[in-house]
Write a protein that holds these residues in place. Structure first.
Motif, PDB file in Angstrom:
ATOM      1  N   ILE A   1       3.797  81.802  37.956  1.00 10.33           N
ATOM      2  CA  ILE A   1       5.257  81.737  37.975  1.00 10.33           C
ATOM      3  C   ILE A   1       5.866  83.108  38.245  1.00 10.33           C
ATOM      4  N   THR A   2       5.371  84.119  37.557  1.00 11.95           N
ATOM      5  CA  THR A   2       5.990  85.446  37.644  1.00 11.95           C
ATOM      6  C   THR A   2       5.521  86.264  38.835  1.00 11.95           C
ATOM      7  N   THR A   3       4.369  85.931  39.397  1.00  7.62           N
ATOM      8  CA  THR A   3       3.813  86.758  40.471  1.00  7.62           C
ATOM      9  C   THR A   3       3.788  86.062  41.828  1.00  7.62           C
ATOM     10  N   ASP A   4       3.391  84.808  41.841  1.00 11.83           N
ATOM     11  CA  ASP A   4       3.087  84.132  43.101  1.00 11.83           C
ATOM     12  C   ASP A   4       4.224  83.303  43.691  1.00 11.83           C
ATOM     13  N   LEU A   5       5.110  82.801  42.858  1.00  9.54           N
ATOM     14  CA  LEU A   5       6.129  81.884  43.382  1.00  9.54           C
ATOM     15  C   LEU A   5       7.164  82.559  44.269  1.00  9.54           C
ATOM     16  N   THR A   6       7.558  83.772  43.951  1.00  5.28           N
ATOM     17  CA  THR A   6       8.565  84.451  44.777  1.00  5.28           C
ATOM     18  C   THR A   6       8.071  84.656  46.206  1.00  5.28           C
ATOM     19  N   PRO A   7       6.872  85.208  46.420  1.00  7.52           N
ATOM     20  CA  PRO A   7       6.396  85.330  47.800  1.00  7.52           C
ATOM     21  C   PRO A   7       6.257  83.984  48.509  1.00  7.52           C
ATOM     22  N   MET A   8       5.865  82.949  47.767  1.00  8.97           N
ATOM     23  CA  MET A   8       5.757  81.621  48.385  1.00  8.97           C
ATOM     24  C   MET A   8       7.126  81.105  48.796  1.00  8.97           C
ATOM     25  N   ALA A   9       8.119  81.287  47.942  1.00 11.29           N
ATOM     26  CA  ALA A   9       9.474  80.834  48.263  1.00 11.29           C
ATOM     27  C   ALA A   9      10.020  81.589  49.468  1.00 11.29           C
ATOM     28  N   GLU A  10       9.798  82.895  49.502  1.00 14.80           N
ATOM     29  CA  GLU A  10      10.271  83.688  50.640  1.00 14.80           C
ATOM     30  C   GLU A  10       9.594  83.247  51.931  1.00 14.80           C
ATOM     31  N   ALA A  11       8.296  83.002  51.876  1.00 15.94           N
ATOM     32  CA  ALA A  11       7.564  82.543  53.061  1.00 15.94           C
ATOM     33  C   ALA A  11       8.048  81.172  53.507  1.00 15.94           C
TER      34      ALA A  11
ATOM     35  N   GLN B   1      -8.242  72.275  30.719  1.00 12.42           N
ATOM     36  CA  GLN B   1      -8.829  73.603  30.854  1.00 12.42           C
ATOM     37  C   GLN B   1      -7.849  74.632  31.419  1.00 12.42           C
ATOM     38  N   VAL B   2      -6.615  74.227  31.647  1.00 16.43           N
ATOM     39  CA  VAL B   2      -5.634  75.122  32.243  1.00 16.43           C
ATOM     40  C   VAL B   2      -5.201  76.167  31.216  1.00 16.43           C
ATOM     41  N   ASP B   3      -5.273  77.419  31.636  1.00 18.46           N
ATOM     42  CA  ASP B   3      -4.877  78.530  30.780  1.00 18.46           C
ATOM     43  C   ASP B   3      -3.374  78.761  30.943  1.00 18.46           C
ATOM     44  N   PRO B   4      -2.600  78.641  29.883  1.00 11.14           N
ATOM     45  CA  PRO B   4      -1.152  78.870  29.980  1.00 11.14           C
ATOM     46  C   PRO B   4      -0.809  80.262  30.527  1.00 11.14           C
ATOM     47  N   LYS B   5      -1.674  81.233  30.275  1.00 10.33           N
ATOM     48  CA  LYS B   5      -1.438  82.579  30.825  1.00 10.33           C
ATOM     49  C   LYS B   5      -1.516  82.571  32.342  1.00 10.33           C
ATOM     50  N   ARG B   6      -2.401  81.753  32.877  1.00 15.23           N
ATOM     51  CA  ARG B   6      -2.515  81.642  34.339  1.00 15.23           C
ATOM     52  C   ARG B   6      -1.266  80.992  34.916  1.00 15.23           C
ATOM     53  N   ILE B   7      -0.759  79.986  34.257  1.00 16.94           N
ATOM     54  CA  ILE B   7       0.489  79.353  34.703  1.00 16.94           C
ATOM     55  C   ILE B   7       1.597  80.401  34.741  1.00 16.94           C
ATOM     56  N   TRP B   8       1.723  81.185  33.683  1.00 11.45           N
ATOM     57  CA  TRP B   8       2.769  82.210  33.623  1.00 11.45           C
ATOM     58  C   TRP B   8       2.566  83.252  34.728  1.00 11.45           C
ATOM     59  N   GLU B   9       1.333  83.629  34.978  1.00 12.33           N
ATOM     60  CA  GLU B   9       1.039  84.592  36.039  1.00 12.33           C
ATOM     61  C   GLU B   9       1.478  84.058  37.402  1.00 12.33           C
TER      62      GLU B   9
ATOM     63  N   MET C   1       6.406  73.050  34.298  1.00 11.75           N
ATOM     64  CA  MET C   1       6.019  73.895  35.394  1.00 11.75           C
ATOM     65  C   MET C   1       4.719  73.421  36.035  1.00 11.75           C
ATOM     66  N   GLU C   2       3.827  72.912  35.204  1.00 12.10           N
ATOM     67  CA  GLU C   2       2.578  72.430  35.774  1.00 12.10           C
ATOM     68  C   GLU C   2       2.833  71.352  36.822  1.00 12.10           C
ATOM     69  N   ARG C   3       3.762  70.470  36.526  1.00 12.96           N
ATOM     70  CA  ARG C   3       4.078  69.388  37.481  1.00 12.96           C
ATOM     71  C   ARG C   3       4.644  69.953  38.776  1.00 12.96           C
ATOM     72  N   CYS C   4       5.474  70.959  38.671  1.00  9.02           N
ATOM     73  CA  CYS C   4       6.017  71.603  39.875  1.00  9.02           C
ATOM     74  C   CYS C   4       4.910  72.263  40.689  1.00  9.02           C
ATOM     75  N   LEU C   5       3.971  72.895  40.020  1.00  5.27           N
ATOM     76  CA  LEU C   5       2.848  73.512  40.723  1.00  5.27           C
ATOM     77  C   LEU C   5       1.962  72.451  41.369  1.00  5.27           C
ATOM     78  N   GLU C   6       1.831  71.315  40.723  1.00  9.51           N
ATOM     79  CA  GLU C   6       1.097  70.200  41.339  1.00  9.51           C
ATOM     80  C   GLU C   6       1.772  69.774  42.638  1.00  9.51           C
ATOM     81  N   ARG C   7       3.083  69.701  42.621  1.00  6.37           N
ATOM     82  CA  ARG C   7       3.827  69.300  43.823  1.00  6.37           C
ATOM     83  C   ARG C   7       3.629  70.301  44.951  1.00  6.37           C
ATOM     84  N   LEU C   8       3.655  71.593  44.614  1.00  2.07           N
ATOM     85  CA  LEU C   8       3.399  72.609  45.635  1.00  2.07           C
ATOM     86  C   LEU C   8       2.008  72.447  46.228  1.00  2.07           C
TER      87      LEU C   8
END
Length: 78
Positions: free
Chosen positions: A54-64, A44-52, A1-8
Motif C-alpha cells: 500500500i505505502t510503496t507499490d500502489l502509487t507507482p502503479m496508479a501513476e503508470a 499466510q498473508v503477512d499484514p506487514k507485506r500488505i502495508w508495504e 485492502m486485500e480485496r482491492c489488491l486481488e482486483r488489481l
C-alpha cells in the motif's frame, strides 16, 4: 485492502502481456502471483507485506495506469 489488491491482480492477469506493453517496468509477474496468494493462501498473508504494498507499490502503479490511459485515449482519437 486485500480485496482491492486481488482486483488489481485479476486485472493484471486479464491484461496478460498487454500489461507490460501499457505499463512497462512494473512487476506484473509479482502482482499476479500475489493475487494467487491472496486467493488461495490467505491465511499466510503477512499484514506487514500488505502495508508495504500500500505505502510503496500502489502509487507507482496508479501513476503508470494514468499514463497508460492517456496513451490509449490519444491512440483512439483521429
Amino acid at each position: 485492502m486485500e480485496r482491492c489488491l486481488e482486483r488489481l491482480s485479476e486485472a493484471a492477469t486479464k491484461l496478460g502481456a498487454q500489461a507490460d506493453e501499457l505499463a512497462p517496468g512494473l512487476p506484473w509477474v509479482a502482482v499476479r502471483a500475489f493475487g494467487n496468494v491472496l486467493r488461495h493462501a490467505y491465511d499466510q498473508v503477512d499484514p506487514k507485506r500488505i502495508w508495504e504494498i500500500i505505502t510503496t507499490d500502489l502509487t507507482p502503479m496508479a501513476e503508470a495506469a494514468e499514463v497508460a490511459l492517456l496513451r490509449l485515449e490519444k491512440a483512439r482519437k483521429p
